[in-house]
Design an enzyme around this catalytic site. Sequence first.
Site, short mmCIF file in Angstrom:
data_model
loop_
_atom_site.label_atom_id
_atom_site.label_comp_id
_atom_site.label_asym_id
_atom_site.label_seq_id
_atom_site.Cartn_x
_atom_site.Cartn_y
_atom_site.Cartn_z
N LYS A 170 -7.09 7.50 9.91
CA LYS A 170 -7.66 5.77 9.89
C LYS A 170 -7.84 5.41 11.16
O LYS A 170 -8.59 4.26 11.33
CB LYS A 170 -6.30 5.16 9.37
CG LYS A 170 -5.75 5.13 8.00
CD LYS A 170 -6.60 4.83 6.99
CE LYS A 170 -5.80 5.12 5.52
NZ LYS A 170 -4.61 4.14 5.33
N GLY A 205 -7.64 -2.90 1.60
CA GLY A 205 -8.23 -1.87 0.45
C GLY A 205 -7.14 -2.09 -0.58
O GLY A 205 -7.62 -1.43 -1.83
N GLY A 206 -5.86 -2.41 -0.51
CA GLY A 206 -5.14 -2.43 -1.82
C GLY A 206 -4.97 -3.96 -2.15
O GLY A 206 -4.26 -4.36 -3.15
N GLU A 256 -1.14 -10.62 3.45
CA GLU A 256 -0.96 -9.74 4.65
C GLU A 256 -1.35 -10.53 5.99
O GLU A 256 -0.47 -10.38 6.87
CB GLU A 256 -1.43 -8.25 4.49
CG GLU A 256 -1.12 -7.36 3.34
CD GLU A 256 -1.89 -6.48 3.18
OE1 GLU A 256 -1.44 -5.38 2.72
OE2 GLU A 256 -3.18 -6.43 3.48
N GLY A 311 0.75 -1.28 -0.06
CA GLY A 311 0.06 0.01 -0.12
C GLY A 311 0.85 1.36 -0.16
O GLY A 311 2.14 1.31 -0.16
#
Length: 223
Positions: free
Chosen positions: A120, A95-96, A102, A26
């Site tokens: 965030k 989101g990425g 991950e 990201g």
Amino acid sequence: MNTKKLAAERAVEAIEEDMTVGLGTGSTAYFAIEKLGERVSGGLKIRAVATSKRSEEQALGLGIPIVPFAEVGIIDITIDGADEVDRHLQLIKGGGGALLREKIVAARSAKMFVIVGEDKLVETLGAFPLPVEIVPFAHEWTLDALKALQLNPELRLADDGTLYVTDNGNYIADCRAVAIEDPADLHEKLNAIPGVVENGLFVDLAHTVIVGREDGSIDTLTR
Ligand code: 5RP
């Protein structure tokens, strides 16, 4: 103020000689990898594993040694961004689009450092659409199961309008307009659906959250 860069560069200070490092994905993780590249150029000896093809390419371009997963036992520190962080340090990620890798890397890490700008931080997770990685096979049925949980899933599209495909060859259903009161419970329910590979709730995985603030200060939140 670049709050992402601020948090990312502070996190990289925690990396010590001979560590095995997990590289996130990201725009925030990008700054961490850049900084780590500088430290490696300056003589720091570490080895790394990456959570996406793009982070691996960035790292290799900076001379950061990437080692095969088979050669790694426990990762000392993983540094990664997040889409939302609540006050219990539970996260939404993905989101990425790299949530599966991950999570695999985070679960194998002695410490996960999460790097975010202050925007965030949230009271309750869920304003950001929760990404759920699903296999293409019979994905319509998997979407039905997500709808039955009132999660308003929508298949993610790539920039060219075709279906977004992850590094693992799967689709992502972004689940909208959900206030997630009990992340652990939802995590279990989602991963129990056949066809769901993984979801973007990172429950009890973050050890430390480093928050870059607009005024230039940095907060470190630990579990
Ligand atoms: C990628 C992720 C990212 O860490 C998350 O989307 C945050 O991205 P950015 O640092 O660009 O704001 O989970 O799958």
